[in-house]
Design a protein around this motif. Structure first.
Motif, PDB file in Angstrom:
ATOM      1  N   ILE A 171      13.899  27.817  51.346  1.00  0.00           N
ATOM      2  CA  ILE A 171      12.668  27.204  50.832  1.00  0.00           C
ATOM      3  C   ILE A 171      11.577  27.276  51.892  1.00  0.00           C
ATOM      4  O   ILE A 171      11.802  26.945  53.060  1.00  0.00           O
ATOM      5  N   GLY A 172      10.391  27.686  51.477  1.00  0.00           N
ATOM      6  CA  GLY A 172       9.234  27.731  52.366  1.00  0.00           C
ATOM      7  C   GLY A 172       8.024  27.097  51.723  1.00  0.00           C
ATOM      8  O   GLY A 172       7.997  26.870  50.502  1.00  0.00           O
ATOM      9  N   MET A 173       7.016  26.785  52.546  1.00  0.00           N
ATOM     10  CA  MET A 173       5.742  26.269  52.043  1.00  0.00           C
ATOM     11  C   MET A 173       4.607  27.023  52.706  1.00  0.00           C
ATOM     12  O   MET A 173       4.718  27.444  53.864  1.00  0.00           O
ATOM     13  N   ALA A 174       3.533  27.183  51.958  1.00  0.00           N
ATOM     14  CA  ALA A 174       2.347  27.856  52.481  1.00  0.00           C
ATOM     15  C   ALA A 174       1.119  27.264  51.817  1.00  0.00           C
ATOM     16  O   ALA A 174       1.192  26.712  50.720  1.00  0.00           O
ATOM     17  N   GLY A 175      -0.019  27.407  52.487  1.00  0.00           N
ATOM     18  CA  GLY A 175      -1.265  26.945  51.897  1.00  0.00           C
ATOM     19  C   GLY A 175      -2.435  27.231  52.798  1.00  0.00           C
ATOM     20  O   GLY A 175      -2.272  27.529  53.988  1.00  0.00           O
ATOM     21  N   VAL A 176      -3.611  27.160  52.205  1.00  0.00           N
ATOM     22  CA  VAL A 176      -4.867  27.323  52.923  1.00  0.00           C
ATOM     23  C   VAL A 176      -5.545  25.965  53.013  1.00  0.00           C
ATOM     24  O   VAL A 176      -5.584  25.216  52.030  1.00  0.00           O
ATOM     25  N   SER A 177      -6.068  25.612  54.184  1.00  0.00           N
ATOM     26  CA  SER A 177      -6.860  24.403  54.375  1.00  0.00           C
ATOM     27  C   SER A 177      -6.034  23.145  54.058  1.00  0.00           C
ATOM     28  O   SER A 177      -5.093  22.823  54.767  1.00  0.00           O
ATOM     29  N   TYR A 178      -6.381  22.443  53.004  1.00  0.00           N
ATOM     30  CA  TYR A 178      -5.668  21.223  52.628  1.00  0.00           C
ATOM     31  C   TYR A 178      -4.191  21.515  52.375  1.00  0.00           C
ATOM     32  O   TYR A 178      -3.307  20.773  52.805  1.00  0.00           O
ATOM     33  N   GLY A 179      -3.925  22.629  51.688  1.00  0.00           N
ATOM     34  CA  GLY A 179      -2.542  23.019  51.435  1.00  0.00           C
ATOM     35  C   GLY A 179      -1.796  23.339  52.713  1.00  0.00           C
ATOM     36  O   GLY A 179      -0.580  23.130  52.804  1.00  0.00           O
ATOM     37  N   ALA A 180      -2.514  23.834  53.724  1.00  0.00           N
ATOM     38  CA  ALA A 180      -1.892  24.125  55.016  1.00  0.00           C
ATOM     39  C   ALA A 180      -1.453  22.841  55.711  1.00  0.00           C
ATOM     40  O   ALA A 180      -0.344  22.747  56.246  1.00  0.00           O
ATOM     41  N   GLY A 181      -2.335  21.844  55.711  1.00  0.00           N
ATOM     42  CA  GLY A 181      -2.006  20.578  56.349  1.00  0.00           C
ATOM     43  C   GLY A 181      -0.841  19.885  55.665  1.00  0.00           C
ATOM     44  O   GLY A 181       0.059  19.345  56.327  1.00  0.00           O
ATOM     45  N   ILE A 182      -0.833  19.883  54.336  1.00  0.00           N
ATOM     46  CA  ILE A 182       0.254  19.258  53.592  1.00  0.00           C
ATOM     47  C   ILE A 182       1.570  19.988  53.849  1.00  0.00           C
ATOM     48  O   ILE A 182       2.634  19.368  53.981  1.00  0.00           O
ATOM     49  N   SER A 183       1.522  21.317  53.960  1.00  0.00           N
ATOM     50  CA  SER A 183       2.737  22.093  54.210  1.00  0.00           C
ATOM     51  C   SER A 183       3.349  21.727  55.562  1.00  0.00           C
ATOM     52  O   SER A 183       4.567  21.537  55.676  1.00  0.00           O
ATOM     53  N   LEU A 184       2.517  21.633  56.598  1.00  0.00           N
ATOM     54  CA  LEU A 184       3.026  21.256  57.920  1.00  0.00           C
ATOM     55  C   LEU A 184       3.625  19.855  57.903  1.00  0.00           C
ATOM     56  O   LEU A 184       4.707  19.617  58.457  1.00  0.00           O
ATOM     57  N   LEU A 185       2.926  18.918  57.282  1.00  0.00           N
ATOM     58  CA  LEU A 185       3.416  17.545  57.247  1.00  0.00           C
ATOM     59  C   LEU A 185       4.723  17.441  56.473  1.00  0.00           C
ATOM     60  O   LEU A 185       5.633  16.705  56.863  1.00  0.00           O
TER      61      LEU A 185
ATOM     62  N   LYS B 190      -4.202   9.924  62.514  1.00  0.00           N
ATOM     63  CA  LYS B 190      -2.907  10.276  63.127  1.00  0.00           C
ATOM     64  C   LYS B 190      -1.782  10.276  62.101  1.00  0.00           C
ATOM     65  O   LYS B 190      -0.858  11.096  62.169  1.00  0.00           O
ATOM     66  N   LYS B 191      -1.863   9.356  61.155  1.00  0.00           N
ATOM     67  CA  LYS B 191      -0.853   9.295  60.098  1.00  0.00           C
ATOM     68  C   LYS B 191      -0.851  10.569  59.275  1.00  0.00           C
ATOM     69  O   LYS B 191       0.179  10.925  58.676  1.00  0.00           O
ATOM     70  N   ARG B 192      -1.955  11.279  59.260  1.00  0.00           N
ATOM     71  CA  ARG B 192      -2.120  12.482  58.449  1.00  0.00           C
ATOM     72  C   ARG B 192      -2.159  13.753  59.291  1.00  0.00           C
ATOM     73  O   ARG B 192      -2.702  14.766  58.853  1.00  0.00           O
ATOM     74  N   SER B 193      -1.594  13.692  60.481  1.00  0.00           N
ATOM     75  CA  SER B 193      -1.633  14.824  61.410  1.00  0.00           C
ATOM     76  C   SER B 193      -0.220  15.268  61.773  1.00  0.00           C
ATOM     77  O   SER B 193       0.598  14.461  62.213  1.00  0.00           O
ATOM     78  N   ALA B 194       0.045  16.571  61.605  1.00  0.00           N
ATOM     79  CA  ALA B 194       1.370  17.103  61.932  1.00  0.00           C
ATOM     80  C   ALA B 194       1.698  16.917  63.411  1.00  0.00           C
ATOM     81  O   ALA B 194       2.870  16.791  63.777  1.00  0.00           O
ATOM     82  N   ALA B 195       0.668  16.897  64.276  1.00  0.00           N
ATOM     83  CA  ALA B 195       0.918  16.710  65.705  1.00  0.00           C
ATOM     84  C   ALA B 195       1.633  15.391  65.992  1.00  0.00           C
ATOM     85  O   ALA B 195       2.378  15.274  66.972  1.00  0.00           O
ATOM     86  N   THR B 196       1.417  14.386  65.147  1.00  0.00           N
ATOM     87  CA  THR B 196       2.080  13.102  65.310  1.00  0.00           C
ATOM     88  C   THR B 196       3.586  13.232  65.111  1.00  0.00           C
ATOM     89  O   THR B 196       4.366  12.476  65.690  1.00  0.00           O
ATOM     90  N   TYR B 197       3.990  14.208  64.304  1.00  0.00           N
ATOM     91  CA  TYR B 197       5.392  14.354  63.928  1.00  0.00           C
ATOM     92  C   TYR B 197       6.000  15.646  64.472  1.00  0.00           C
ATOM     93  O   TYR B 197       6.978  16.148  63.922  1.00  0.00           O
ATOM     94  N   VAL B 198       5.435  16.176  65.559  1.00  0.00           N
ATOM     95  CA  VAL B 198       5.900  17.469  66.055  1.00  0.00           C
ATOM     96  C   VAL B 198       7.372  17.420  66.456  1.00  0.00           C
ATOM     97  O   VAL B 198       8.107  18.414  66.288  1.00  0.00           O
ATOM     98  N   ASP B 199       7.850  16.285  66.948  1.00  0.00           N
ATOM     99  CA  ASP B 199       9.259  16.177  67.317  1.00  0.00           C
ATOM    100  C   ASP B 199      10.160  16.336  66.090  1.00  0.00           C
ATOM    101  O   ASP B 199      11.238  16.943  66.176  1.00  0.00           O
TER     102      ASP B 199
END
Length: 522
Positions: free
Chosen positions: A142-156, A231-240
Motif C-alpha cells: 500500500i502506498g499514498m501520494a498527493g500534491v500539496s494538501y494531499g502530500a501533507g495528508i499522505s506524510l501524516l 505542529k499537530k498538522r506537521s509530519a516533522a512532529t511525527y518523524v520518529d
C-alpha cells in the motif's frame, strides 16, 4: 490593518480564480482521452461516517482472484476528485489499484475543512480499509501520494498507519508553521490563497476561520495556540513514527514554492532514516507537477511511478541506487545528484557585512520577493526572477552590501544564512533579507530571500539575528557580484514595524556580521 486586508482581498480573488480555472481544466481531463481501465465513482464512509467522494481505477481485465498494489491519493486543497484521473489511468495501466478521493470539507465530500487534522488522517485509513474490502488491492503493498494538501495528508498518514509502505509527497509540507509562519512572519499572500480557495470550494470549520482571523490579526496572545495547531498538522512532529514504520519516502518540491518553501522539506528529509529521496526543481507551488495532471510527460510523475514500482512492486529499476538528492538548477535546467542535502553546497562563501547601517521602516525600498505564483512561474519558464536596480535602491530604506566581482561562475546550492547584530528603536519589527545576483550594469536578479520578525525587544539594545534564506539552486555568472539587501516591507508578508521605527545593523569586532552562501564544489 487596512492595507493588510486590502492585500488579502486582492490576493484571495486571484487565488480563487486560479483554483477554479485549474479545477475546471482538470475536470475536462478525463474526457480528453480514452479510458482503458474501469473507473468507478463511489462514496466512501470516512471517520465518523463522513461521506468522501472518490474515484476507483483498476487494471483492465482484473479477475476476482488477482491482487494489485494499492495507491491512495487525497486531493489538493480546493481541487475536485478528478484531479489525479490522468495519472490514475497511467498507474492502473502499470498494475495498480488507485483510489483518489476528495478530502473532507471540499466540493461534494461531507464534513468541514480540518487542515490535515486527526479526522483527515483517520479518513485516509478508512479509505484504505474500504479499498481492501471492495477492490482487488493487496494489503501488503500500500502506498499514498498527493500534491500539496494531499502530500501533507499522505506524510501524516504514514506516521499513523503502519500499512503504508511508500509515499510520494509532492509540493507538500512537513512543517506547517515553518512554511506559512517562517521567520515568525505571517506569509500573507500564501495564507490568502488558501483562505480564498477554501471559501469558494469548501466549508471552513469554526476552528479554521478563527485560526485565519488570529493569523491575519497578528494576535500574539494566540501565537502559542497557533504554533501548537500547526505542529499537530506537521509530519516533522511525527518523524520518529515515520522512521519506526519504515515507509519509503519521496519528497519533491519547487525552489520558488511560495506556499511551502523548500527549507522545511530539506530539514525533514535529513531526519528520515528509511529509504528516501529528495527532488527540487524550478517553479512555484505545484507547478512542477502540473503538466502530469493532464497526462503529459512529466519528470515528477515519472519518478513517482518509478518509486512505487520499486518499493511496492519490487522492480529493480535502479531508483534505489541513484543519488537520493536530485536538484535541478534554476539557471541551467540540468539535474545534479548528491548523496545527501549538505553535499549540494559543500563550500561556504562568507561575505563580510561591515560597518553600521541604519534604515527607516514602513516603506518598500523596491526590493521584494515578487508576487505569489506569478514571479516563480516566470522564473521557471523564462528565467526571469524578480529584479531590482541595486545602485538605485534608496539607502534611507534599504541596507546594501556587495561582494567583489567573482572571477568564476558561482553555483549557489542550498541554504544561505545571514548573521548580523540588530539594534531597533521599537520593541517589535520586521526585516526582509534578499540575496541578489548583480550584473555589470547594477541590475540585480533575486537569488533568494526570507523575512524575519521580532517582538518584545528592548529599544536601543542590540541583539543577534540568525536567518536562513530560502534554499535554492542558482548559477551566478563570472564577473557578477552578490549583493545582500535588507529592508522592512514586502507585499508577500505582514510586517510589524511601528510608525517611525528604525533598524541599525552593525558588525561588532567580537561578533562580525556576514552572509554565508553555499556553493557547489567546482
Amino acid at each position: 490593518m487596512g492595507p493588510h486586508r486590502k492585500a488579502l482581498r486582492t490576493t484571495a480573488v486571484g487565488a480563487v480564480s486560479a483554483t477554479l480555472v485549474a479545477g475546471t481544466a482538470l475536470g475536462f481531463a478525463p474526457t480528453a482521452q480514452a479510458a482503458p481501465n474501469p473507473v468507478r465513482f463511489v462514496d466512501i464512509a470516512g471517520d465518523g461516517g463522513t461521506v468522501l467522494k472518490a474515484n476507483v481505477v483498476t487494471p483492465a481485465g482484473a479477475r476476482g482472484t488477482d491482487r494489485y498494489p494499492l495507491l491512495v491519493m487525497p486531493t489538493s486543497w480546493g481541487l475536485p476528485q478528478v484531479e489525479y484521473l490522468a495519472q490514475a489511468q497511467k498507474l492502473a495501466d502499470s498494475g495498480y489499484v488507485v483510489v483518489t478521493y476528495n478530502v473532507r470539507g471540499f466540493w461534494q465530500s461531507g464534513g468541514e475543512i480540518e487542515v490535515a487534522g486527526p479526522p483527515d488522517i483517520a479518513d485516509a485509513s478508512k479509505v484504505i480499509d474500504w479499498a481492501l474490502t471492495h477492490t482487488p488491492a493487496d494489503a501488503g503493498h500500500i502506498g499514498m501520494a498527493g500534491v500539496s494538501y494531499g502530500a501533507g495528508i499522505s506524510l501524516l498518514t504514514a506516521a499513523h498507519d503502519k500499512r503504508i509502505k511508500a509515499v510520494a509527497s509532492l509540493s507538500g509540507w512537513a512543517d506547517l508553521i515553518g512554511s506559512i509562519y517562517a521567520g515568525r512572519t505571517q506569509h500573507l499572500q500564501a495564507a490568502a490563497l488558501l483562505d480564498g480557495a477554501s471559501v469558494v470550494t469548501g466549508r471552513q470549520s469554526a476552528e479554521l476561520r478563527q485560526t485565519f482571523n488570529d493569523f491575519y490579526g497578528s494576535n500574539l496572545a494566540k501565537e502559542p495556540e497557533l504554533v501548537a495547531w500547526g505542529k499537530k498538522r506537521s509530519a516533522a512532529t511525527y518523524v520518529d513514527r515515520i522512521n519506526e514504520n519504515g515507509a519509503a519516502i519521496m519528497l519533491a518540491n519547487a525552489w520558488g514554492d511560495s506556499v511551502f518553501p523548500p527549507n522545511q522539506y530539506a530539514d525533514f528529509y535529513e531526519k528520515l532514516t528509511g529509504p528516501k529521496r529528495l527532488e527540487m526543481r524550478p517553479g512555484d507551488h505545484a507547478t512542477a507537477e502540473l503538466t502530469g495532471l493532464f497526462g503529459l510527460p512529466n519528470d515528477v510523475w515519472k519518478d513517482t511511478e518509478r518509486w512505487f514500482d520499486h518499493y511496492l512492486r519490487g522492480e529493480d529499476n535502479g531508483i534505489d541506487r541513484e543519488q537520493p538528492v536530485q536538484l535541478k538548477s534554476r539557471s541551467t535546467g540540468g539535474y545534479e545528484g548528491y548523496p545527501d542535502w549538505k553535499s549540494a553546497g559543500a563550500t561556504d562563501r562568507k561575505i563580510a557585512l561591515g560597518g553600521s547601517k541604519t534604515i527607516r521602516a514602513n516603506v518598500n525600498s523596491g526590493a521584494d520577493g515578487g508576487v505569489v505564483f506569478l514571479s516563480s512561474i516566470l522564473d521557471q519558464v523564462a528565467q526571469l526572477p524578480p529584479m531590482a536596480s541595486i545602485p538605485l535602491l534608496p539607502r534611507r530604506w534599504a541596507a546594501v552590501w556587495q561582494s567583489e566581482k567573482s572571477a568564476t561562475a558561482q553555483q549557489v546550492r542550498g541554504t544561505t544564512r545571514l548573521h548580523t547584530t540588530l539594534t531597533p528603536t521599537k520593541e517589535s519589527g520586521t526585516l526582509v533579507a534578499y540575496l541578489y545576483d548583480v550584473g555589470p550594469l547594477g541590475l540585480g536578479k533575486l537569488v533568494t530571500h526570507a523575512p524575519y520578525t521580532f517582538h518584545g525587544r528592548t529599544p536601543g539594545k542590540p541583539f543577534g539575528v540568525d536567518l536562513e534564506l530560502y534554499s535554492t539552486a542558482y548559477d551566478v555568472p563570472a564577473g557578477h557580484r552578490l549583493a545582500l539587501v535588507v529592508d522592512t516591507v514586502d507585499p508577500l508578508y505582514i510586517e510589524h514595524n511601528p510608525s517611525g521605527a528604525q533598524l541599525t545593523f552593525s558588525s561588532p569586532a567580537n561578533d562580525p556580521s556576514y552572509v554565508s552562501v553555499p556553493l557547489r564544489e567546482q
